[in-house]
Motif scaffolding. Structure first.
Motif, mmCIF file in Angstrom:
data_model
loop_
_atom_site.group_PDB
_atom_site.id
_atom_site.type_symbol
_atom_site.label_atom_id
_atom_site.label_comp_id
_atom_site.label_asym_id
_atom_site.label_seq_id
_atom_site.Cartn_x
_atom_site.Cartn_y
_atom_site.Cartn_z
ATOM 1 N N ASP A 116 0.823 -1.208 0.000
ATOM 2 C CA ASP A 116 0.000 0.000 0.000
ATOM 3 C C ASP A 116 0.856 1.256 0.000
ATOM 4 O O ASP A 116 0.521 2.253 -0.636
ATOM 5 C CB ASP A 116 -0.917 0.007 1.218
ATOM 6 N N ILE A 117 1.976 1.205 0.726
ATOM 7 C CA ILE A 117 2.873 2.367 0.752
ATOM 8 C C ILE A 117 3.373 2.642 -0.657
ATOM 9 O O ILE A 117 3.355 3.780 -1.136
ATOM 10 C CB ILE A 117 4.064 2.122 1.706
ATOM 11 N N GLY A 118 3.805 1.552 -1.336
ATOM 12 C CA GLY A 118 4.292 1.699 -2.705
ATOM 13 C C GLY A 118 3.224 2.276 -3.613
ATOM 14 O O GLY A 118 3.462 3.234 -4.354
ATOM 15 N N ARG A 119 2.009 1.719 -3.497
ATOM 16 C CA ARG A 119 0.923 2.206 -4.354
ATOM 17 C C ARG A 119 0.604 3.668 -4.053
ATOM 18 O O ARG A 119 0.400 4.475 -4.954
ATOM 19 C CB ARG A 119 -0.316 1.335 -4.139
ATOM 20 N N ALA A 120 0.579 4.026 -2.765
ATOM 21 C CA ALA A 120 0.238 5.400 -2.394
ATOM 22 C C ALA A 120 1.275 6.375 -2.933
ATOM 23 O O ALA A 120 0.953 7.475 -3.369
ATOM 24 C CB ALA A 120 0.152 5.517 -0.875
ATOM 25 N N LEU A 121 2.546 5.958 -2.896
ATOM 26 C CA LEU A 121 3.606 6.873 -3.329
ATOM 27 C C LEU A 121 3.573 7.065 -4.842
ATOM 28 O O LEU A 121 3.796 8.176 -5.327
ATOM 29 C CB LEU A 121 4.974 6.337 -2.897
ATOM 30 N N PHE A 122 3.305 5.970 -5.568
ATOM 31 C CA PHE A 122 3.484 6.071 -7.021
ATOM 32 C C PHE A 122 2.170 6.214 -7.787
ATOM 33 O O PHE A 122 2.160 6.748 -8.885
ATOM 34 C CB PHE A 122 4.294 4.867 -7.524
#
Lengths: 344, 342
Positions: free
Chosen positions: B47-53
């Protein structure tokens, strides 16, 4: 011009300059004390002391003068002198102008314990024993942690300073945290105690601080001699045949005792211990430890602060607010004056 | 031959020191990622990855990450790094292990600015304190330099002047707080120092000051190396000591002033991190600054993480946390003889 005073096998060298300045400071202290006695709603002053002592004054005047004003002035002078000397000997021993009893964690420990006591008991009633215990425990702990068993010097100044910083800042942060956790009234009580005050001092307080000072004076007079050598490097001190470890332990003990005495009658008045040494050294223009002059400067700053606090009758502020307000400009003025002359 | 042996000695130290820098950077990255993940609401790595990118404004996790966690993490890293550099500069400038960047009066000035602001303007929202804190810090530092700076052989005076100005300001603060209960209420929370109120807007506003401060710091680094040999030696090597003091002082004020405006007074990082860095870093001031920045950022992010974990009650803040942890660490370091003398 330097005089030499001989007493049997002992001799002391006194510069005329230092004598004159010492007398000037003493005179200033006497004048300030007289003015502080005069201050208040009732028209009484230093001149009435003798008649009050003989019991020839009416009861109320006698009570005001002997039970309120005189103890307060005496406590201010005594506590200021104790803080001043304590700071000056720590600064000489550690060879650091920023040192003061705070370095060994005494004030931080005392303040933290005081805040804890107010938090637990809800009022400032039991603060003093807690504060003294906290301060002494912290000082002992810092000393223990800084003690170097292998070296000859016992306490390495550098090590003591760093351990002291560690302890002081941890305890200071804990006090801040405790203060933020409580209700408004207790937080105000804490802020009040942490500032240091001379309100409502009685004869017992005056007796305590002056008795303590009198008991420590012979030790302090003797300490002048080794302190003069301690400002040199450790190797030199060894060369003089002084036992560094024991000496440093003794000096730390005396310094902490002085600070404890002062805190127990006046609370942790800020800045007095720090400012007295540098100001005394700059007024006398010497790098030597100047305990007597530091005592006078500390007493003057504290008495001046308390008098200023009393004169501002609109809002009741504790003396601790004014110690730095009076001490800091003096130090700044001396710095600027020296800058002009290109000294230092 | 002489050059040969010195280069051997130099390269002999190098792998070791770069290893410590690598460890520091790794620790910094880990603590940064952890502070994105952990909190009241646990956010998964994916989720962190998705939120950032690929930001999705309808997902709660993404909003929490962008609105709260990310600014907070960036703020903590920046503040910690700047305090580390400022501390290294301050101790090099004064050659005093007691010296902490707050000694230039920056913290006292900022605190006085905040207190005056709460009394005169009735502000209570910490986000509005930035300019008051920054102005107070600048005024205090200017006063300190006017009194003690820019003199040959002036570092002893600089310390005394800083201590005098700080003491004066803290006395004024104490007086004002005893008079005004409402400002005591605001002050006793602000003084803990923390990143609860950091926003991207705040970071962006303060960024220019930080960058100028860092540039000045590295410009001063080389001459500060010479200053470590003593003022007279530095002078004979061609260092203009007075100018150097002014340059270094300006860097320290910029770095600390922005930090205190962003997060309130954080005492310990600037004091302890240079001591930590000196154990592992080479003596060169510029390396020492980089190490201090990395260690400071790591410590600050970790302190913030622990503070908001809720383990120590809701009042705990990063500034207090770092001081409470840092004290014993410093004592342990000193006792294990790990601390190199200045």
């Amino acid at each position: 011009m330097i005089y030499t005073v001989r007493l049997g096998s002992l001799s002391v060298r006194l510069a005329r300059r230092h004598l004159l300045i010492g007398m000037g400071l003493l005179l200033a202290l006497l004048i300030a004390g007289g003015m502080a006695l005069q201050l208040g709603q009732f028209d009484l002053g230093a001149g009435d002391l003798w008649t009050a002592y003989r019991g020839e004054l009416d009861k109320i005047s006698q009570m005001i003068l002997l039970d309120h004003r005189l103890p307060r002035v005496l406590v201010a002078i005594g506590a200021g002198a104790a803080f001043g000397v304590s700071g000056a000997i720590f600064q000489s021993m550690l060879r650091n102008p920023m040192a003061s009893p705070d370095v060994i964690g005494f004030n931080a420990g005392a303040s933290c314990a005081a805040v804890l006591a107010i938090l637990v008991f809800g009022s400032a009633r039991f603060v003093l024993p807690w504060a003294l215990t906290g301060g002494l425990l912290t000082a002992a702990l810092v000393l223990l942690l800084a003690w170097d068993r292998n070296g000859k010097s016992g306490i390495d100044p550098y090590r003591l300073i760093l351990v002291g910083i560690g302890a002081s800042l941890t305890l200071g942060a804990t006090s801040d945290l405790l203060m933020s956790m409580t209700d408004e009234q207790r937080a105000a009580d804490m802020a009040q105690w942490l500032t240091g005050t001379l309100n409502a001092r009685n004869q017992a307080d005056a007796a305590l601080i002056w008795g303590g000072l009198a008991a420590l004076t012979p030790v302090l007079i003797w300490l002048q001699f080794p302190l003069n050598r301690l400002i040199m490097s450790d190797d030199f001190v060894h060369g003089f045949g002084l036992r560094l470890a024991g000496l440093r332990l003794l000096i730390t003990g005396v310094g902490v005792l002085l600070a404890a005495l002062a805190v127990s009658v006046a609370g942790p008045l800020p800045f007095v211990a720090f400012v007295a040494g540098p100001v005394a050294r700059r007024v006398l223009k010497t790098g030597a430890p100047v305990l007597f002059a530091a005592a006078l400067v500390g007493a003057l700053v504290t008495l001046g602060a308390d008098t200023a606090a009393r004169m501002l009758s609109v809002v009741q502020l504790p003396a601790g607010v004014f110690t730095a307000v009076i001490g800091a400009p003096v130090l700044m003025w001396l710095l600027v004056a020296q800058f002009r002359k290109g000294a230092l | 031959m002489a050059a040969d042996s010195s280069s051997v000695a130099f390269s002999g130290h190098r792998p070791h020191r770069l290893m410590w820098l690598g460890i520091g950077i790794l620790a910094m990255l880990i603590s940064a990622l952890l502070s994105l993940r952990l909190g009241v609401r646990l956010i998964g790595w994916a989720d962190i990855g998705r939120a950032l990118f690929s930001f999705d404004p309808d997902t709660a996790d993404h909003i929490v990450l962008w609105q709260i966690r990310l600014p907070r993490m960036v703020g903590a890293l920046l503040c910690g790094g700047c305090l580390g550099v400022a501390g290294a500069l301050m101790q090099a400038l004064t050659r005093n292990p007691l010296a902490d960047p707050g000694l230039l009066g920056v913290n006292a000035g900022a605190a006085l600015g905040v207190v005056i602001c709460t009394i005169a303007l009735g502000l209570t929202d910490p986000a509005q304190f930035i300019w008051a804190a920054l102005a107070g810090a600048a005024i205090a530092a200017a006063l300190v330099f006017a009194l003690g700076g820019n003199a040959p052989s002036g570092t002893g005076r600089l310390i005394l002047a800083g201590a005098a100005v700080s003491a004066l300001f803290y006395a004024l603060i104490r007086g004002l707080l005893l008079v005004s209960r409402s400002s005591l209420e605001v002050y006793r929370v602000w003084v803990l120092g923390g990143f609860d109120n950091v926003t991207f807007y705040m970071v962006a506003t303060l960024m220019p000051f930080l960058i100028v401060g860092l540039v000045l710091a590295f410009a001063a680094g080389f001459s500060l190396n010479a200053l470590q040999l003593g003022e007279s030696t530095a002078q004979s090597l061609g260092v203009r000591v007075g100018f150097l003091q002014l340059l270094t002082g300006a860097a320290i004020v910029l770095l600390c002033g922005t930090t205190v405006a962003m997060a309130g007074p954080i005492a310990f990082i600037g004091l302890i991190v240079p001591h930590l860095a000196r154990v592992t870093a080479p003596t060169d001031m510029r390396w020492l600054s980089i190490y201090s920045a990395v260690y400071g950022a790591t410590l600050m992010a970790l302190a913030d993480l622990i503070a908001r974990s809720g383990m120590f009650g809701s009042n705990m803040q990063a500034g207090v946390m770092s001081a409470i942890i840092g004290g014993p660490v410093l004592i342990w370091l000193v006792r294990s003889k790990g601390v190199r003398k200045l």
